[in-house]
Design an enzyme around this catalytic site. Sequence first.
Site, mmCIF file in Angstrom:
data_model
loop_
_atom_site.group_PDB
_atom_site.id
_atom_site.type_symbol
_atom_site.label_atom_id
_atom_site.label_comp_id
_atom_site.label_asym_id
_atom_site.label_seq_id
_atom_site.Cartn_x
_atom_site.Cartn_y
_atom_site.Cartn_z
ATOM 1 N N ILE A 1 5.220 2.234 7.649
ATOM 2 C CA ILE A 1 5.510 3.651 7.899
ATOM 3 C C ILE A 1 4.193 4.415 7.925
ATOM 4 C CG2 ILE A 1 6.705 5.692 6.978
ATOM 5 C CD1 ILE A 1 8.709 3.486 7.390
ATOM 6 N N PRO B 1 0.847 -1.195 0.000
ATOM 7 C CA PRO B 1 0.000 0.000 0.000
ATOM 8 C C PRO B 1 0.886 1.250 0.000
ATOM 9 C CG PRO B 1 -0.107 -1.128 2.131
ATOM 10 C CD PRO B 1 0.849 -1.898 1.287
ATOM 11 N N ASP C 1 5.864 2.238 2.323
ATOM 12 C CA ASP C 1 4.958 1.120 2.566
ATOM 13 C C ASP C 1 4.131 1.475 3.798
ATOM 14 O OD1 ASP C 1 3.771 -1.278 3.345
ATOM 15 O OD2 ASP C 1 5.525 -2.495 2.805
ATOM 16 N N HIS C 2 2.858 1.730 3.569
ATOM 17 C CA HIS C 2 2.016 2.237 4.659
ATOM 18 C C HIS C 2 1.695 1.164 5.705
ATOM 19 C CE1 HIS C 2 -0.178 5.249 6.653
ATOM 20 N NE2 HIS C 2 -0.937 5.693 5.681
ATOM 21 N N ARG C 3 2.099 -0.081 5.439
ATOM 22 C CA ARG C 3 1.950 -1.107 6.487
ATOM 23 C C ARG C 3 2.978 -0.887 7.583
ATOM 24 N NH1 ARG C 3 2.749 -6.321 2.836
ATOM 25 N NH2 ARG C 3 4.459 -4.961 2.206
#
Length: 265
Positions: free
Chosen positions: A241, A62, A237-239
């Site tokens: 950060i 994501p 990577d929004h998982r």
Amino acid sequence: MSADVPVTKPTVVEQAPATFGSELPAWPQVDFSEFGEIETRPLSRVQKLTAQYMARNWVMIPHVTHQDDADITELEARRKARNAAGEATKLTLLPYLIKAVVGALKSFPQFNASLDGSGKNLVLKKYFNIGVAVDTRFGLLVPVLRDCDRKSIAELAAELQAISTKARDKGLSMAEMSGGCFTISSLGSFGGTAFTPIVNAPEVAILGVTRAQEKPRRGGDDAIDWRQVLPLSLSYDHRVINGADAARFTAKLAELLGEPGVLED
Ligand code: CAO
């Protein structure tokens, strides 16, 4: 409840599969020659591999891209002065960017990390290997410069020149492209104002830079002070950060790029 009211069982809503909404239609098979003249060129081996990795990373990670900019007026003055004084290898912006990225990774270790194979643990790295995207006739190659925390700007410039020349002339081995912690993709010599780089898995962030621009800043007595400003595009990577960390990371990068003397130490 009276006896004549029928008792209805609650409706059981079936759980939708995780792939719900993502069933992809087949890739369009079009005979383009029906519409005009065409030429077909096979993709190179590197282009085919890059396509697979890019598609995987784009679908599985994501992505969010955070945009910021950095005042590099002083950095550019120092870089040009050093080049004019006769550096062994001409200094471009990239070695400075690598040093600034190392400094920001030290301040924000979650950026120097990867999800492990299970996706349940974050592996924090204590080394600083930086990948640099190089545009070659074979396609996009990403050589990794090792232990950038222990190398000077001049050493990084020499290494970068040698490895990007090799990448362009002969290509690179997998070993020369492995072990990276973080990637920089510089389109600065081509132009652009911002873009969305794709995270180079299993890394968790990538920095894109585009062309530095002259921008006005309000100086003393409202005078206009023209500054060299470098656009920064950080995809993450929004998982792993979150947005606040990305904003802090790019602010730190901008701060470090504004202190070229520290980067040169
Ligand atoms: N703003 C303004 N000028 C810039 C700049 C920027 N952000 N970045 C570089 N330049 C300047 C350099 O300083 C140099 O100018 P001077 O001769 O006046 O010093 C000139 O552009 C040429 O630089 P360069 O490209 O030779 O060197 P580099 O170290 O900046 O970059 C390399 C090296 C290998 C990264 C680059 O040539 C390259 O291949 N970039 C492509 C990366 C890419 O394709 N990314 C996309 C990946 S996703 O598809």
